[in-house]
Each structure stands twice: as C-alpha cells, then as structure tokens.
Design an enzyme around this catalytic site. Structure first.
Site, mmCIF file in Angstrom:
data_model
loop_
_atom_site.group_PDB
_atom_site.id
_atom_site.type_symbol
_atom_site.label_atom_id
_atom_site.label_comp_id
_atom_site.label_asym_id
_atom_site.label_seq_id
_atom_site.Cartn_x
_atom_site.Cartn_y
_atom_site.Cartn_z
ATOM 1 N N SER A 33 9.878 -15.736 -76.612
ATOM 2 C CA SER A 33 9.945 -17.018 -76.111
ATOM 3 C C SER A 33 10.490 -18.095 -76.941
ATOM 4 O O SER A 33 10.868 -17.656 -78.173
ATOM 5 C CB SER A 33 8.356 -17.471 -76.060
ATOM 6 O OG SER A 33 8.162 -18.793 -75.945
ATOM 7 N N TYR B 195 -0.887 -16.823 -79.165
ATOM 8 C CA TYR B 195 0.278 -16.418 -78.530
ATOM 9 C C TYR B 195 1.760 -16.517 -79.222
ATOM 10 O O TYR B 195 2.574 -15.720 -79.259
ATOM 11 C CB TYR B 195 0.200 -17.323 -76.986
ATOM 12 C CG TYR B 195 1.482 -17.318 -76.187
ATOM 13 C CD1 TYR B 195 1.725 -16.355 -75.154
ATOM 14 C CD2 TYR B 195 2.673 -18.281 -76.491
ATOM 15 C CE1 TYR B 195 2.651 -16.150 -74.289
ATOM 16 C CE2 TYR B 195 3.623 -18.144 -75.381
ATOM 17 C CZ TYR B 195 3.858 -17.255 -74.530
ATOM 18 O OH TYR B 195 4.815 -17.133 -73.682
HETATM 19 P P1 NAD Z 1 3.531 -14.652 -65.388
HETATM 20 O O1 NAD Z 1 1.955 -15.019 -65.697
HETATM 21 O O2 NAD Z 1 4.095 -15.345 -64.229
HETATM 22 O O3 NAD Z 1 3.855 -13.117 -64.857
HETATM 23 C C1 NAD Z 1 3.340 -12.515 -65.916
HETATM 24 C C2 NAD Z 1 3.197 -10.951 -65.267
HETATM 25 O O4 NAD Z 1 2.561 -9.928 -66.496
HETATM 26 C C3 NAD Z 1 2.043 -11.004 -64.274
HETATM 27 O O5 NAD Z 1 2.446 -10.553 -63.023
HETATM 28 C C4 NAD Z 1 0.988 -10.371 -64.888
HETATM 29 O O6 NAD Z 1 0.143 -9.779 -63.835
HETATM 30 C C5 NAD Z 1 1.546 -9.177 -65.658
HETATM 31 N N1 NAD Z 1 0.690 -9.062 -66.772
HETATM 32 C C6 NAD Z 1 -0.245 -9.565 -67.362
HETATM 33 N N2 NAD Z 1 -1.051 -9.042 -68.091
HETATM 34 C C7 NAD Z 1 -0.551 -7.453 -68.089
HETATM 35 C C8 NAD Z 1 -0.892 -6.535 -68.994
HETATM 36 N N3 NAD Z 1 -1.704 -6.272 -69.527
HETATM 37 N N4 NAD Z 1 0.079 -5.320 -68.256
HETATM 38 C C9 NAD Z 1 0.685 -5.417 -67.447
HETATM 39 N N5 NAD Z 1 1.161 -6.485 -66.922
HETATM 40 C C10 NAD Z 1 0.658 -7.565 -67.072
HETATM 41 O O7 NAD Z 1 4.486 -15.023 -66.675
HETATM 42 P P2 NAD Z 1 5.986 -15.396 -66.790
HETATM 43 O O8 NAD Z 1 6.049 -16.811 -66.901
HETATM 44 O O9 NAD Z 1 6.915 -14.853 -65.695
HETATM 45 O O10 NAD Z 1 6.005 -14.706 -68.342
HETATM 46 C C11 NAD Z 1 6.638 -13.535 -68.582
HETATM 47 C C12 NAD Z 1 6.811 -13.177 -69.756
HETATM 48 O O11 NAD Z 1 7.842 -14.375 -70.339
HETATM 49 C C13 NAD Z 1 5.856 -13.467 -70.767
HETATM 50 O O12 NAD Z 1 5.886 -12.449 -71.948
HETATM 51 C C14 NAD Z 1 5.616 -14.942 -71.176
HETATM 52 O O13 NAD Z 1 4.980 -14.926 -72.513
HETATM 53 C C15 NAD Z 1 7.063 -15.080 -71.312
HETATM 54 N N6 NAD Z 1 7.518 -16.373 -71.423
HETATM 55 C C16 NAD Z 1 7.433 -17.078 -70.292
HETATM 56 C C17 NAD Z 1 7.793 -18.586 -70.419
HETATM 57 C C18 NAD Z 1 7.545 -19.572 -69.360
HETATM 58 O O14 NAD Z 1 8.008 -20.575 -69.666
HETATM 59 N N7 NAD Z 1 7.211 -19.065 -68.202
HETATM 60 C C19 NAD Z 1 8.549 -19.163 -71.687
HETATM 61 C C20 NAD Z 1 8.634 -18.375 -72.774
HETATM 62 C C21 NAD Z 1 8.197 -17.085 -72.868
#
Ligand code: NAD
Length: 250
Positions: free
Chosen positions: A141, A154
C-alpha cells in the site's frame, strides 16, 4: 493482446476490488486464472468464462496455512505449473488510535495481511523453484511507505509486506523467481468505499492530498501488476511500485 497466453496465474482477494480487476486483466490477457477468495468468487469466474476466458474460482482463507498449501497443490495438479501470483487479499482494522486496537483485531490483521502473504509465497515459491522460475507480486500500500491515522496494525503489516518482498526477492533472484510489491494509493474499491461511508468527509480530504486530484481505479493497479509479471519487467526485482497519483511523495 494475449500477453499472458499459456500462463497459469493465481490471484488472492479476487472476489472484489483490486484483486478482481487484476484477475480480469490476467484472464483477458489469455492466462488461465485462478480467482481465490475467502468468499468463493464463483460468479466472477463464471462471468469471465462466459466472455470466453479461462478462469476458475477457489475458496481459500489465506490466513489458513493448510488451505493455502492445498490450493497451490490443486493448481499444480490441475494445470501442471504456476507462472505468476498476486498475493492481494487484505482487511482493514477498525479506525482507531493504536492503543485502542484489541489483541483480536491486531492478530486477525496480521494473520490475513502479513501471514496470508507469507503463506502464499511459501507454496508459490516451492512450485516455482521446481519449474525453474516465476513472478510474484504482493499487494502492499502507499501505507507501506507512509503512516495513516487510526490504522496502526494494517500499516505495520503493509510495511512488513515490503520487507518480506525485498528479502524473498534477494533469496530467489538467482533462481529465476522475480518478487515485487505493488503499493496502491487510495483506490475506489469496496474497502475504500466502506472507509468513506463511515466518514463522509474522508473522500474530499483524501482527494485534497492526492496531487493527481482523484482516487485511483482498480484497473490502474491491474496494469501495473500485469507489467510486473511480464517479461518487460525482467530485471525488476524486490521493487515496491507506488501507484498512488503522487500521494506518498507529496
Ligand atoms: P476489498 O475489500 O475491496 O477486497 C478484498 C478482497 O479480499 C475481498 O474480496 C475479500 O473477501 C478478500 N479477503 C479478505 N480476507 C481474506 C482472506 N482471509 N482470505 C482470502 N481472501 C480474503 O479490498 P481492496 O481495496 O480491493 O484491497 C485489496 C488489497 O489492496 C488489500 O491488500 C488492501 O490492503 C490493498 N490496498 C487497497 C487500497 C485501496 O484504497 N482500496 C489501498 C492500498 C492497498
């Protein structure tokens, strides 16, 4: 262009958001794509198959070492190899100052956001060593290189994912496995929407701090991930690629 034709790829957290956009991009680029998620992404994989792509859903909690081992074993038994993987599944902890985060919240965040990446990498690497190479991308991230209020557990995990990525990259560079991290900025996904729902002023505040003047789109992370997994990135190893509209250098 079918740049991933003949490749076998797995993506965790593929039911929604960034993981889903990446899985779609891999499948549309011709890869046999395994969509893995704790909520089995049957409908998402079916949609891709209906479009004529090669995609399959797999239910897996990445914090469960045995489940991850079984999933990678199943992929190898079914398709014979694993060329690329995006270890992306992640959760956020409730937004509150560090000393107020409970043991349970801390432990679950570490189990998914850090140990989940660790679990996946171990079994991916064992297979990639066996077949003589591969490419791995871990989702960190912008919070892997900066702080963010109320998200201590986190953010600690996202910093750790970069450390894990860099060290593993050194361990396996000579054996044909390239390991990198992608560091998304604020991307419009269900995770970000949930944060903004809880704090309606947040989107305005975030956009003010993003020099690009907008949130990112999941497809913009997918473009970076596909490039990191492609031969065009053949000498890119142990890198943490920021895709954040210049937020973290601002
Ligand atoms: P999201 O919540 O939209 O999707 C995350 C997915 O991970 C979901 O489908 C959920 O069911 C799945 N998940 C959760 N726990 C799980 C587990 N134990 N095993 C398997 N699957 C699991 O999140 P996102 O925004 O798409 O984030 C995806 C990644 O990107 C994450 O690692 C998040 O930390 C990172 N991220 C997101 C952002 C943002 O702004 N959206 C920014 C920086 C980093």
């Amino acid at each position: 262009m079918e740049t991933m034709k003949g490749k076998v790829v797995m993506v965790t957290g593929a039911a929604a958001g960034i993981g889903l956009a990446c899985a779609e991009a891999f499948a549309r680029a011709g890869a046999t794509t395994v969509l893995a998620d704790i909520n089995t992404p049957e409908a998402q994989a079916l949609q891709l198959r209906n479009e004529g792509h090669d995609a399959v859903a797999c239910g897996c909690d990445v914090s469960d070492t045995r489940a991850v081992k079984e999933m990678v074993g199943w992929i190898v038994r079914t398709y014979g190899r694993l060329d690329a993987a995006l270890n992306n599944a992640g959760i956020q902890t409730p937004q509150r100052p560090m000393a107020e985060i409970t043991d349970e919240e801390f432990d679950r965040t570490v189990a998914v956001d850090l140990k989940g990446v660790w679990n996946c990498m171990r079994y991916e690497i064992i297979q990639m060593l066996e077949q003589g190479g591969g490419a791995i991308v871990n989702t960190s991230s912008q919070g892997g290189v900066t702080g963010f209020p109320g998200q201590a557990a986190y953010i600690a995990c996202k910093h750790a994912v970069i450390g894990l990525t860099r060290t593993a990259a050194i361990d396996y560079a000579a054996r044909g496995i390239r390991i990198n991290a992608v560091c998304p900025g604020v991307i419009r996904t269900p995770m970000a929407e949930e944060l903004m729902r809880r704090n309606p002023e947040l989107e305005k505040e975030l956009v003010r701090d993003i020099p690009a003047g907008r949130l990112g789109k999941p497809e913009e992370i997918a473009n970076a991930v596909l490039w990191l997994c492609s031969p065009q990135a053949s000498f890119v190893e142990g890198h943490a690629l920021l895709v954040d509209g210049a937020f973290s250098i601002h």
